[in-house]
Scaffold this motif. Structure first.
Motif, short mmCIF file in Angstrom:
data_model
loop_
_atom_site.label_atom_id
_atom_site.label_comp_id
_atom_site.label_asym_id
_atom_site.label_seq_id
_atom_site.Cartn_x
_atom_site.Cartn_y
_atom_site.Cartn_z
N ASN A 194 -21.35 -1.87 37.50
CA ASN A 194 -20.99 -2.18 38.87
C ASN A 194 -19.69 -1.47 39.22
O ASN A 194 -18.90 -1.14 38.33
CB ASN A 194 -20.82 -3.70 39.07
N ARG A 195 -19.45 -1.25 40.50
CA ARG A 195 -18.21 -0.59 40.93
C ARG A 195 -16.99 -1.36 40.45
O ARG A 195 -15.95 -0.78 40.15
CB ARG A 195 -18.19 -0.47 42.45
N ALA A 196 -17.12 -2.67 40.36
CA ALA A 196 -16.00 -3.48 39.87
C ALA A 196 -15.61 -3.09 38.45
O ALA A 196 -14.44 -3.19 38.06
CB ALA A 196 -16.36 -4.96 39.94
N ASP A 197 -16.58 -2.63 37.65
CA ASP A 197 -16.29 -2.21 36.28
C ASP A 197 -15.32 -1.03 36.27
O ASP A 197 -14.42 -0.95 35.43
CB ASP A 197 -17.58 -1.82 35.56
N LEU A 198 -15.53 -0.09 37.19
CA LEU A 198 -14.66 1.08 37.26
C LEU A 198 -13.24 0.68 37.65
O LEU A 198 -12.26 1.20 37.10
CB LEU A 198 -15.20 2.08 38.28
N LEU A 199 -13.14 -0.26 38.59
CA LEU A 199 -11.82 -0.73 39.00
C LEU A 199 -11.12 -1.46 37.86
O LEU A 199 -9.92 -1.28 37.63
CB LEU A 199 -11.95 -1.65 40.22
N GLN A 200 -11.86 -2.29 37.14
CA GLN A 200 -11.25 -3.02 36.02
C GLN A 200 -10.79 -2.05 34.94
O GLN A 200 -9.72 -2.23 34.34
CB GLN A 200 -12.22 -4.04 35.44
N ARG A 201 -11.59 -1.03 34.69
CA ARG A 201 -11.19 -0.04 33.67
C ARG A 201 -9.86 0.63 34.05
O ARG A 201 -9.06 0.96 33.19
CB ARG A 201 -12.28 1.02 33.55
N ARG A 202 -9.64 0.82 35.35
CA ARG A 202 -8.40 1.46 35.80
C ARG A 202 -7.24 0.47 35.90
O ARG A 202 -6.13 0.86 36.26
CB ARG A 202 -8.62 2.10 37.18
N GLY A 203 -7.50 -0.80 35.63
CA GLY A 203 -6.45 -1.80 35.73
C GLY A 203 -6.24 -2.34 37.13
O GLY A 203 -5.24 -3.00 37.40
#
Length: 367
Positions: free
Chosen positions: A70-79
């Motif tokens: 999910n797009r949220a995964d990419l945001l979480q990976r970036r902090g």
């Protein structure tokens, strides 16, 4: 010459049995999971051995066969999108797998090896995850576990936006941005199921064609044309009754222009920016428009449980019809070892539908 294997054999034969049992027990309490020690790019996703969770009161331990991005995964990976307090800091919001162990105090009759899919607040990129039973759903018999992994977060988000937030009505026109995304492909099918009319935006002719095959009545390439003009022409000047918007700032003027009088503009993402310049409030007021917003991850367990119950009752049976009325759209499948490539694929906006990570590469059921 003495084989280098001999010392190992000797030690294994003479090792203390209690110590060996302790070692084996300790090893069995570990699992593989994707960790992010330093926020950043996909290369910062690292496969590590971490403690295997144990199911608490009212929880079920699921052996994960597949997870979806999910797009949220990419945001979480970036902090940029940390998990809610008390939740796992392992990325991953939706999985499918089998019941592995049962915690105390369960109210439903779950059994080992039951095929289930789950909505998570985190923890999906791992071999096991412990889930409150209220957030589990049985996998429809005609779906693989890879297909099932593409349902919980994306379809529950779309269902929440349409039913809980916008309260979509029969024959209303619903504009779905990113119509070829995971949420977009789910929303198009749900809008049709609820008797309303879906129209979409997307960034390529291929994505528009796919959305139209799923039931979109019209599609507009936002890279080549004004979608506001397209909506105006399609609705004969009336506008869309509902807009599902994951873009945000970059689209605000066209969104307001596309909105029908008394329409509902539902914001659930800001991929196009968070800032707005101009007369947003005045133009929205002139339409008597409702600006609504929603996130799912930060909601309470009670809210999510109600959402899962409503979805299970109103929507889940349609995945099992013969032929099925609804289907999850899978763009591509990656192995757990290739999780960084899966993230790059999503960041490049190449996917049409869901990206799935296969946790058990040799399991034929998930292929």
């Amino acid at each position: 010459m003495t084989s280098i294997l001999h010392p190992g054999r000797f030690l294994l034969r003479n090792i203390n049995k209690a110590a060996f049992h302790k070692f084996s027990s300790s090893f069995s309490k570990m699992m593989q999971a994707v960790c992010v020690h330093v926020p950043g790019g996909p290369e910062n996703l690292l496969l590590r051995a971490v403690p295997k969770p144990e199911p608490k009161d009212g929880e079920v331990l699921v052996k994960v066969h597949a997870a979806a991005l999910n797009r949220a995964d990419l945001l979480q990976r970036r902090g940029l999108y940390p998990p809610p307090p008390g939740e796992s800091d392992i990325i991953g919001l939706e999985v499918a797998g089998t019941v592995d162990a049962l915690g105390p105090g369960l109210k439903r009759d779950w059994k080992p090896d039951d095929r289930v899919m789950a909505l998570l607040s985190g923890g999906g990129y791992a071999e096991y995850v412990s889930v409150p039973e209220e957030l589990l759903m049985p996998v429809p018999s005609n779906l693989t576990l890879c297909q099932a992994a593409a349902i919980p977060e994306a379809w529950l988000t779309a269902f929440q936006l349409l039913v809980f937030i916008a309260q979509v009505k029969d024959r209303e026109v619903v504009l779905v941005h990113a119509g070829a995304s995971g949420v977009g492909t789910a929303a198009v099918q749900l809008v049709r199921l609820f008797g309303a009319v879906p129209i979409v935006t997307a960034g390529s002719p291929e994505k528009l064609r796919m959305a139209e095959k799923l039931g979109a009545a019209a599609g507009f390439n936002y890279r080549e044309e004004s979608f506001a003009q397209g909506v105006y022409d399609f609705t004969e000047g009336k506008g869309a009754n509902v807009i599902l918007d994951c873009i945000g700032g970059a689209n605000w003027e066209q969104n307001v222009s596309s909105l029908a009088i008394d329409g509902r503009w539902v914001l659930y993402g800001t991929m196009g920016g968070r800032t707005v310049e101009g007369d947003l409030l005045g133009k929205l007021l002139s339409k008597r428009g409702h600006l609504l917003s929603s996130l799912l991850r930060s909601r309470s367990l009670q809210y999510k449980a109600e959402l899962v119950r409503a979805f299970s009752h109103r929507v889940l049976p349609y995945f099992s019809d013969q032929p099925a009325s609804l289907r999850p759209v899978i763009d591509s499948t990656f192995s757990l070892e290739d999780i960084a490539e899966a993230h790059r694929h999503m960041e490049a906006n190449r996917n049409m539908g869901k990206i799935v990570v296969n946790m058990i590469s040799q399991n034929k059921e998930t292929q």
